[in-house]
Design a protein around this motif. Structure first.
Motif, PDB file in Angstrom:
ATOM      1  N   LEU A 238     -50.437 -49.817  76.791  1.00  0.00           N
ATOM      2  CA  LEU A 238     -49.855 -50.135  77.600  1.00  0.00           C
ATOM      3  C   LEU A 238     -48.312 -50.710  76.871  1.00  0.00           C
ATOM      4  CD1 LEU A 238     -49.083 -51.681  80.416  1.00  0.00           C
ATOM      5  CD2 LEU A 238     -49.773 -53.618  79.580  1.00  0.00           C
ATOM      6  N   ASP A 239     -46.848 -50.446  77.300  1.00  0.00           N
ATOM      7  CA  ASP A 239     -46.251 -50.345  77.125  1.00  0.00           C
ATOM      8  C   ASP A 239     -45.707 -52.156  77.353  1.00  0.00           C
ATOM      9  OD1 ASP A 239     -45.259 -48.042  75.934  1.00  0.00           O
ATOM     10  OD2 ASP A 239     -44.631 -46.911  76.941  1.00  0.00           O
ATOM     11  N   VAL A 240     -45.641 -53.019  77.449  1.00  0.00           N
ATOM     12  CA  VAL A 240     -45.319 -54.061  77.220  1.00  0.00           C
ATOM     13  C   VAL A 240     -43.327 -54.648  77.869  1.00  0.00           C
ATOM     14  CG1 VAL A 240     -45.337 -56.319  77.063  1.00  0.00           C
ATOM     15  CG2 VAL A 240     -47.235 -54.972  76.072  1.00  0.00           C
ATOM     16  N   ALA A 241     -43.193 -54.453  77.015  1.00  0.00           N
ATOM     17  CA  ALA A 241     -40.970 -54.559  77.349  1.00  0.00           C
ATOM     18  C   ALA A 241     -40.376 -53.886  75.903  1.00  0.00           C
ATOM     19  CB  ALA A 241     -41.389 -55.908  77.166  1.00  0.00           C
ATOM     20  N   ARG A 242     -38.758 -53.930  76.411  1.00  0.00           N
ATOM     21  CA  ARG A 242     -38.026 -53.781  74.937  1.00  0.00           C
ATOM     22  C   ARG A 242     -37.429 -54.784  74.593  1.00  0.00           C
ATOM     23  NH1 ARG A 242     -34.237 -49.391  77.267  1.00  0.00           N
ATOM     24  NH2 ARG A 242     -32.736 -50.806  78.520  1.00  0.00           N
ATOM     25  N   VAL A 243     -36.553 -54.245  73.434  1.00  0.00           N
ATOM     26  CA  VAL A 243     -36.026 -55.874  73.339  1.00  0.00           C
ATOM     27  C   VAL A 243     -34.741 -55.355  72.388  1.00  0.00           C
ATOM     28  CG1 VAL A 243     -37.236 -56.596  71.387  1.00  0.00           C
ATOM     29  CG2 VAL A 243     -35.410 -58.309  72.186  1.00  0.00           C
ATOM     30  N   GLY A 244     -33.410 -55.483  72.528  1.00  0.00           N
ATOM     31  CA  GLY A 244     -32.299 -55.232  71.520  1.00  0.00           C
ATOM     32  C   GLY A 244     -31.834 -55.679  71.036  1.00  0.00           C
ATOM     33  N   VAL A 245     -30.895 -55.444  69.866  1.00  0.00           N
ATOM     34  CA  VAL A 245     -29.675 -56.618  68.414  1.00  0.00           C
ATOM     35  C   VAL A 245     -29.318 -56.822  69.658  1.00  0.00           C
ATOM     36  CG1 VAL A 245     -29.558 -56.270  65.976  1.00  0.00           C
ATOM     37  CG2 VAL A 245     -30.796 -54.661  67.168  1.00  0.00           C
TER      38      VAL A 245
ATOM     39  N   SER B 218     -34.653 -61.695  71.275  1.00  0.00           N
ATOM     40  CA  SER B 218     -35.941 -62.266  71.073  1.00  0.00           C
ATOM     41  C   SER B 218     -35.813 -63.426  69.921  1.00  0.00           C
ATOM     42  CB  SER B 218     -36.934 -61.482  72.252  1.00  0.00           C
ATOM     43  OG  SER B 218     -37.291 -60.985  70.948  1.00  0.00           O
ATOM     44  N   GLU B 219     -36.080 -62.997  68.738  1.00  0.00           N
ATOM     45  CA  GLU B 219     -35.832 -63.941  67.850  1.00  0.00           C
ATOM     46  C   GLU B 219     -34.737 -65.086  67.782  1.00  0.00           C
ATOM     47  OE1 GLU B 219     -36.369 -62.138  63.664  1.00  0.00           O
ATOM     48  OE2 GLU B 219     -37.568 -60.189  64.804  1.00  0.00           O
ATOM     49  N   ILE B 220     -33.573 -64.605  68.517  1.00  0.00           N
ATOM     50  CA  ILE B 220     -32.289 -65.047  68.425  1.00  0.00           C
ATOM     51  C   ILE B 220     -32.273 -66.142  68.810  1.00  0.00           C
ATOM     52  CG2 ILE B 220     -30.352 -65.596  68.219  1.00  0.00           C
ATOM     53  CD1 ILE B 220     -29.909 -62.638  68.217  1.00  0.00           C
ATOM     54  N   LEU B 221     -33.211 -65.881  70.393  1.00  0.00           N
ATOM     55  CA  LEU B 221     -33.800 -67.382  71.191  1.00  0.00           C
ATOM     56  C   LEU B 221     -34.945 -67.936  70.503  1.00  0.00           C
ATOM     57  CD1 LEU B 221     -33.661 -65.720  74.415  1.00  0.00           C
ATOM     58  CD2 LEU B 221     -31.449 -66.673  73.769  1.00  0.00           C
TER      59      LEU B 221
ATOM     60  N   THR C  71     -38.771 -62.004  80.362  1.00  0.00           N
ATOM     61  CA  THR C  71     -37.119 -61.636  80.338  1.00  0.00           C
ATOM     62  C   THR C  71     -36.911 -63.249  79.976  1.00  0.00           C
ATOM     63  OG1 THR C  71     -37.915 -60.671  82.763  1.00  0.00           O
ATOM     64  CG2 THR C  71     -35.840 -61.513  82.604  1.00  0.00           C
ATOM     65  N   ALA C  72     -36.867 -64.125  80.624  1.00  0.00           N
ATOM     66  CA  ALA C  72     -36.687 -65.761  79.744  1.00  0.00           C
ATOM     67  C   ALA C  72     -36.155 -65.299  78.413  1.00  0.00           C
ATOM     68  CB  ALA C  72     -37.679 -66.871  80.280  1.00  0.00           C
ATOM     69  N   ARG C  73     -37.448 -64.672  77.780  1.00  0.00           N
ATOM     70  CA  ARG C  73     -37.397 -64.508  76.183  1.00  0.00           C
ATOM     71  C   ARG C  73     -36.444 -63.645  75.485  1.00  0.00           C
ATOM     72  NH1 ARG C  73     -36.770 -69.480  75.488  1.00  0.00           N
ATOM     73  NH2 ARG C  73     -37.387 -68.263  72.853  1.00  0.00           N
ATOM     74  N   GLY C  74     -35.821 -63.047  76.276  1.00  0.00           N
ATOM     75  CA  GLY C  74     -34.785 -61.905  75.993  1.00  0.00           C
ATOM     76  C   GLY C  74     -35.505 -60.856  75.539  1.00  0.00           C
ATOM     77  N   LEU C  75     -36.630 -60.457  76.378  1.00  0.00           N
ATOM     78  CA  LEU C  75     -37.580 -58.756  76.218  1.00  0.00           C
ATOM     79  C   LEU C  75     -37.023 -58.281  78.115  1.00  0.00           C
ATOM     80  CD1 LEU C  75     -39.511 -60.725  74.618  1.00  0.00           C
ATOM     81  CD2 LEU C  75     -39.994 -58.309  73.676  1.00  0.00           C
ATOM     82  N   GLN C  76     -37.192 -57.062  77.765  1.00  0.00           N
ATOM     83  CA  GLN C  76     -36.663 -56.185  79.179  1.00  0.00           C
ATOM     84  C   GLN C  76     -38.078 -55.602  79.239  1.00  0.00           C
ATOM     85  OE1 GLN C  76     -34.288 -54.398  78.652  1.00  0.00           O
ATOM     86  NE2 GLN C  76     -32.437 -55.420  77.388  1.00  0.00           N
ATOM     87  N   PRO C  77     -39.064 -56.390  80.016  1.00  0.00           N
ATOM     88  CA  PRO C  77     -40.552 -56.023  80.575  1.00  0.00           C
ATOM     89  C   PRO C  77     -40.267 -54.778  81.698  1.00  0.00           C
ATOM     90  CG  PRO C  77     -40.130 -57.546  81.666  1.00  0.00           C
ATOM     91  CD  PRO C  77     -39.133 -57.961  81.037  1.00  0.00           C
ATOM     92  N   PHE C  78     -41.799 -53.754  81.034  1.00  0.00           N
ATOM     93  CA  PHE C  78     -41.877 -52.207  81.520  1.00  0.00           C
ATOM     94  C   PHE C  78     -42.460 -52.971  82.671  1.00  0.00           C
ATOM     95  CE2 PHE C  78     -41.356 -51.375  77.327  1.00  0.00           C
ATOM     96  CZ  PHE C  78     -40.342 -50.719  77.754  1.00  0.00           C
TER      97      PHE C  78
END
Length: 255
Positions: free
Chosen positions: A103-110, A193-196, A248-255
């Motif tokens: 399952l593709d869960v989410a993506r996150v940028g730098v 997400s790591e910065i947050l 989403t709240a933790r900086g990730l973009q869910p699919f």
């Protein structure tokens, strides 16, 4: 980098997030989840509701994707892996993960991290970001993961690779935001997400759209899991509206 929390009789990096109680009439399993550090806080927040609703207990093993993939390749025991898509696909090819339920869960940028209270630099476009890099006294990222190679490509694109190499501090034993918060560098780069997750650092912003590179995180079951139904239930839970709101709240973009 590994993140111990509450140890069990297993690797020191294991930590348990335990909430709720199990009914005597309900079969409860312990589910060992290998999760990438980019999803650490999201998993910690998703876990209690899942445990309350299912009576299963999650044992979260949080580390970098590289560390987790190496552990899995060596035969570590686990039930679910949440890693970068590329690492997950490689482990499926190795026969360590079951690709059928992937399952593709989410993506996150730098993102760009600066110390708390410091005025964030203007980085809305490529030229602003280039000027911010040149103005920074020092920068940092970790040796593991994709962020370092991503930043080096950007430096080369800008024609400032030698300048940036001279003021790069590789974060050791901590994340890039933690290194920034500790005063080791003025600017750090890692996934948003790591910065947050770093309370003493702040997110100055994401990389400009024309420079942004996303990492996709996917989940799959171990081929030899002894708790298949429970593991499948957890993977399915990652796709619920409640889980997506946390991601989403933790900086990730869910699919």
């Amino acid at each position: 980098m590994r993140f111990p929390f509450r140890s069990r009789a297993a690797p020191a990096a294991l930590f348990a997030v335990l909430a709720g109680g199990a009914s005597a009439q309900v079969h409860a399993d312990d589910i060992i989840v290998f999760g990438t550090v980019a999803a650490k806080s999201a998993l910690e927040k998703i876990a209690p509701a899942f445990e309350r609703d299912t009576h299963h207990k999650l044992v979260l093993h949080i580390a970098t994707t590289g560390e987790l993939a190496a552990d899995i390749a060596k035969g570590a025991s686990f039930d679910v892996a949440l890693l970068t898509q590329a690492a997950l696909d490689d482990l499926i090819k190795q026969g360590k993960l079951d690709g059928a339920g992937k399952l593709d869960v989410a993506r996150v940028g730098v993102g760009v991290a600066v110390a708390k209270g410091v005025a964030p630099p203007a980085i809305a476009n490529a030229e602003e970001f280039r000027q911010a890099l040149l103005a920074a006294k020092s920068i940092t990222y970790t040796a593991q993961g994709a962020t370092g190679p991503t930043m080096k490509k950007i430096f080369q694109r800008f024609g400032i690779a030698d300048i940036m190499q001279a003021k790069t501090v590789i974060a050791q034993g901590m994340t890039a935001p933690q290194a920034v918060a500790a005063g080791q560098a003025a600017m750090g780069f890692t996934q948003v997400s790591e910065i947050l997750d770093a309370p003493a650092a702040q997110l100055a912003g994401s990389l400009p759209p024309e420079l942004q590179v996303y990492s996709t995180f996917s989940a799959a079951l171990a081929v030899d899991t002894k708790s298949k139904a429970a593991a499948q239930a957890f993977v399915a839970a990652l796709h619920t509206p409640a889980a997506k709101a946390i991601l989403t709240a933790r900086g990730l973009q869910p699919f």
